[in-house]
Design a protein around this motif. Structure first.
Motif, short mmCIF file in Angstrom:
data_model
loop_
_atom_site.label_atom_id
_atom_site.label_comp_id
_atom_site.label_asym_id
_atom_site.label_seq_id
_atom_site.Cartn_x
_atom_site.Cartn_y
_atom_site.Cartn_z
N GLU A 109 -48.68 -67.12 -55.87
CA GLU A 109 -48.72 -68.54 -56.25
C GLU A 109 -47.50 -69.29 -55.74
O GLU A 109 -47.57 -70.49 -55.47
CB GLU A 109 -48.81 -68.68 -57.77
CG GLU A 109 -50.14 -68.25 -58.34
CD GLU A 109 -50.15 -68.31 -59.87
OE1 GLU A 109 -49.33 -69.04 -60.45
OE2 GLU A 109 -51.00 -67.64 -60.46
N SER A 110 -46.38 -68.60 -55.58
CA SER A 110 -45.15 -69.27 -55.14
C SER A 110 -45.26 -69.81 -53.72
O SER A 110 -44.49 -70.69 -53.33
CB SER A 110 -43.95 -68.33 -55.25
OG SER A 110 -43.96 -67.36 -54.22
N PHE A 111 -46.20 -69.31 -52.95
CA PHE A 111 -46.38 -69.82 -51.59
C PHE A 111 -46.96 -71.24 -51.59
O PHE A 111 -46.75 -72.00 -50.65
CB PHE A 111 -47.28 -68.89 -50.77
CG PHE A 111 -46.62 -67.57 -50.44
CD1 PHE A 111 -45.52 -67.51 -49.59
CD2 PHE A 111 -47.08 -66.39 -51.00
CE1 PHE A 111 -44.91 -66.31 -49.29
CE2 PHE A 111 -46.48 -65.18 -50.71
CZ PHE A 111 -45.39 -65.14 -49.85
N THR A 112 -47.69 -71.57 -52.65
CA THR A 112 -48.30 -72.90 -52.71
C THR A 112 -47.69 -73.79 -53.79
O THR A 112 -47.85 -74.99 -53.77
CB THR A 112 -49.82 -72.79 -52.96
OG1 THR A 112 -50.05 -72.04 -54.14
CG2 THR A 112 -50.52 -72.16 -51.77
N ASN A 113 -46.99 -73.19 -54.73
CA ASN A 113 -46.36 -73.95 -55.81
C ASN A 113 -44.85 -73.77 -55.71
O ASN A 113 -44.30 -72.75 -56.14
CB ASN A 113 -46.88 -73.47 -57.17
CG ASN A 113 -46.32 -74.27 -58.33
OD1 ASN A 113 -45.35 -75.01 -58.19
ND2 ASN A 113 -46.92 -74.08 -59.49
N LEU A 114 -44.18 -74.74 -55.15
CA LEU A 114 -42.75 -74.63 -54.90
C LEU A 114 -41.90 -74.64 -56.17
O LEU A 114 -40.70 -74.36 -56.11
CB LEU A 114 -42.30 -75.74 -53.95
CG LEU A 114 -42.99 -75.72 -52.57
CD1 LEU A 114 -42.50 -76.87 -51.71
CD2 LEU A 114 -42.77 -74.39 -51.88
N LYS A 115 -42.50 -74.92 -57.31
CA LYS A 115 -41.77 -74.87 -58.58
C LYS A 115 -41.55 -73.42 -59.03
O LYS A 115 -40.73 -73.16 -59.89
CB LYS A 115 -42.52 -75.64 -59.66
CG LYS A 115 -42.52 -77.14 -59.41
CD LYS A 115 -43.25 -77.86 -60.51
CE LYS A 115 -43.27 -79.36 -60.21
NZ LYS A 115 -44.02 -80.10 -61.22
N LYS A 116 -42.29 -72.52 -58.46
CA LYS A 116 -42.14 -71.10 -58.79
C LYS A 116 -41.04 -70.54 -57.89
O LYS A 116 -41.26 -70.21 -56.74
CB LYS A 116 -43.45 -70.36 -58.61
CG LYS A 116 -44.53 -70.89 -59.56
CD LYS A 116 -45.69 -69.96 -59.63
CE LYS A 116 -46.73 -70.47 -60.58
NZ LYS A 116 -46.54 -70.02 -61.93
N THR A 117 -39.84 -70.46 -58.45
CA THR A 117 -38.65 -70.14 -57.66
C THR A 117 -38.13 -68.72 -57.86
O THR A 117 -37.09 -68.37 -57.31
CB THR A 117 -37.52 -71.13 -58.01
OG1 THR A 117 -37.23 -71.00 -59.41
CG2 THR A 117 -37.92 -72.56 -57.69
N GLU A 118 -38.82 -67.91 -58.61
CA GLU A 118 -38.32 -66.57 -58.92
C GLU A 118 -38.93 -65.49 -58.03
O GLU A 118 -38.73 -64.30 -58.28
CB GLU A 118 -38.62 -66.24 -60.39
CG GLU A 118 -37.91 -67.13 -61.38
CD GLU A 118 -36.40 -66.96 -61.31
OE1 GLU A 118 -35.93 -65.82 -61.24
OE2 GLU A 118 -35.70 -68.00 -61.31
N ALA A 119 -39.62 -65.86 -56.97
CA ALA A 119 -40.33 -64.89 -56.15
C ALA A 119 -39.40 -63.84 -55.54
O ALA A 119 -39.71 -62.65 -55.53
CB ALA A 119 -41.13 -65.60 -55.06
N GLU A 120 -38.25 -64.27 -55.03
CA GLU A 120 -37.34 -63.31 -54.40
C GLU A 120 -36.83 -62.28 -55.40
O GLU A 120 -36.76 -61.09 -55.10
CB GLU A 120 -36.16 -64.04 -53.75
CG GLU A 120 -36.54 -64.80 -52.49
CD GLU A 120 -37.13 -63.89 -51.41
OE1 GLU A 120 -36.60 -62.80 -51.18
OE2 GLU A 120 -38.14 -64.31 -50.81
N ARG A 121 -36.47 -62.71 -56.59
CA ARG A 121 -36.02 -61.79 -57.63
C ARG A 121 -37.13 -60.83 -58.02
O ARG A 121 -36.91 -59.63 -58.18
CB ARG A 121 -35.52 -62.55 -58.87
CG ARG A 121 -34.96 -61.62 -59.95
CD ARG A 121 -34.61 -62.35 -61.23
NE ARG A 121 -35.73 -63.03 -61.84
CZ ARG A 121 -36.67 -62.42 -62.58
NH1 ARG A 121 -36.63 -61.13 -62.77
NH2 ARG A 121 -37.64 -63.12 -63.12
#
Length: 83
Positions: A34-46
């Protein structure tokens, strides 16, 4: 012939934690997707780093589970209801 087997409380706890870990990984992967389309999801790297750590735990636990169930294959198959 019906085979039976029993698990210790520790074995049951291990299996429950294993399943919980798998669910957590699934949730993390969905979040990353979802983080690929929703830039508010910022925890993907962690979360990616956490997933890699979880894969190590899965690998270690697979060996333990293999030992627990290695001599009980037929009993496990019979104990699990068919879907």
């Amino acid at each position: 012939m019906k085979s039976t087997f029993s698990l210790t409380e520790q074995h049951v706890t291990l299996c429950q934690q294993y399943v919980e870990l798998l669910h957590s990984i699934e949730e993390a992967l969905l979040y990353i997707d979802e983080s690929f389309t929703n830039l508010k999801k910022t925890e993907a790297e962690r979360l990616k780093a956490d997933i890699f750590k979880a894969f190590v735990q899965i690998g270690e636990t697979n060996g333990v589970l293999r030992q627990i169930f290695s001599d009980k294959d037929e009993a496990v198959v019979q104990a699990v209801p068919s879907v």
